[in-house]
Motif scaffolding. Sequence first.
Motif, PDB file in Angstrom:
ATOM      1  N   UNK A  32       8.807  -9.942  -6.220  1.00  0.00           N
ATOM      2  CA  UNK A  32       8.208 -10.191  -7.535  1.00  0.00           C
ATOM      3  C   UNK A  32       9.155 -10.949  -8.458  1.00  0.00           C
ATOM      4  N   UNK A  33      10.444 -10.882  -8.198  1.00  0.00           N
ATOM      5  CA  UNK A  33      11.413 -11.600  -9.034  1.00  0.00           C
ATOM      6  C   UNK A  33      11.454 -13.085  -8.644  1.00  0.00           C
ATOM      7  N   UNK A  34      11.584 -13.351  -7.353  1.00  0.00           N
ATOM      8  CA  UNK A  34      11.632 -14.737  -6.862  1.00  0.00           C
ATOM      9  C   UNK A  34      10.240 -15.381  -6.831  1.00  0.00           C
ATOM     10  N   UNK A  35       9.213 -14.536  -6.781  1.00  0.00           N
ATOM     11  CA  UNK A  35       7.829 -14.991  -6.643  1.00  0.00           C
ATOM     12  C   UNK A  35       7.651 -15.813  -5.362  1.00  0.00           C
ATOM     13  N   UNK A  36       8.272 -15.301  -4.286  1.00  0.00           N
ATOM     14  CA  UNK A  36       8.191 -15.953  -2.983  1.00  0.00           C
ATOM     15  C   UNK A  36       7.977 -14.896  -1.908  1.00  0.00           C
ATOM     16  N   UNK A  37       7.390 -15.334  -0.802  1.00  0.00           N
ATOM     17  CA  UNK A  37       7.173 -14.409   0.301  1.00  0.00           C
ATOM     18  C   UNK A  37       8.146 -14.674   1.432  1.00  0.00           C
ATOM     19  N   UNK A  38       8.296 -13.642   2.262  1.00  0.00           N
ATOM     20  CA  UNK A  38       9.072 -13.706   3.492  1.00  0.00           C
ATOM     21  C   UNK A  38      10.539 -14.114   3.290  1.00  0.00           C
ATOM     22  N   UNK A  39      11.140 -13.622   2.200  1.00  0.00           N
ATOM     23  CA  UNK A  39      12.561 -13.868   1.953  1.00  0.00           C
ATOM     24  C   UNK A  39      13.433 -12.863   2.687  1.00  0.00           C
ATOM     25  N   UNK A  40      12.840 -11.737   3.052  1.00  0.00           N
ATOM     26  CA  UNK A  40      13.574 -10.705   3.764  1.00  0.00           C
ATOM     27  C   UNK A  40      14.040  -9.595   2.843  1.00  0.00           C
ATOM     28  N   UNK A  41      14.368  -8.466   3.459  1.00  0.00           N
ATOM     29  CA  UNK A  41      14.783  -7.272   2.735  1.00  0.00           C
ATOM     30  C   UNK A  41      15.989  -6.664   3.438  1.00  0.00           C
ATOM     31  N   UNK A  42      16.919  -6.129   2.641  1.00  0.00           N
ATOM     32  CA  UNK A  42      18.070  -5.415   3.189  1.00  0.00           C
ATOM     33  C   UNK A  42      18.109  -4.014   2.585  1.00  0.00           C
ATOM     34  N   UNK A  43      18.868  -3.143   3.196  1.00  0.00           N
ATOM     35  CA  UNK A  43      19.035  -1.754   2.744  1.00  0.00           C
ATOM     36  C   UNK A  43      17.697  -1.009   2.594  1.00  0.00           C
ATOM     37  N   UNK A  44      16.867  -1.042   3.638  1.00  0.00           N
ATOM     38  CA  UNK A  44      15.548  -0.417   3.528  1.00  0.00           C
ATOM     39  C   UNK A  44      15.603   1.105   3.537  1.00  0.00           C
ATOM     40  N   UNK A  45      14.715   1.697   2.762  1.00  0.00           N
ATOM     41  CA  UNK A  45      14.477   3.139   2.788  1.00  0.00           C
ATOM     42  C   UNK A  45      12.966   3.321   2.781  1.00  0.00           C
ATOM     43  N   UNK A  46      12.495   4.209   3.653  1.00  0.00           N
ATOM     44  CA  UNK A  46      11.056   4.436   3.782  1.00  0.00           C
ATOM     45  C   UNK A  46      10.684   5.746   3.096  1.00  0.00           C
ATOM     46  N   UNK A  47       9.564   5.714   2.387  1.00  0.00           N
ATOM     47  CA  UNK A  47       9.087   6.881   1.647  1.00  0.00           C
ATOM     48  C   UNK A  47       7.605   7.097   1.888  1.00  0.00           C
ATOM     49  N   UNK A  48       7.157   8.322   1.602  1.00  0.00           N
ATOM     50  CA  UNK A  48       5.732   8.618   1.684  1.00  0.00           C
ATOM     51  C   UNK A  48       5.344   9.642   0.629  1.00  0.00           C
TER      52      UNK A  48
END
Length: 74
Positions: A32-48
């Motif tokens: 949402x900051x870059x307003x671009x897709x498929x830039x990638x993600x680091x340091x993932x944490x999964x929640x539910x």
Amino acid sequence: MSDIVSDSILERDFSARSIEEQHDFLSQTWCNHCMEMDLGMINPKEFETKDRVWIEGECKKCGQSTITEIVEED
């Protein structure tokens, strides 16, 4: 007003997913900051919660927080 107890957030083990799934979720992102897709993600944490599952991490390009919601099929 939502019931805080029923909206409890649980952390899940993202590394328990297959390598292929991890790669897909970490590469197919929207920032949402870059307003671009498929830039990638680091340091993932999964929640539910009771109603949804998501991965939070940092955009590889700008470092801002990014979220990918997961739709789990039956």
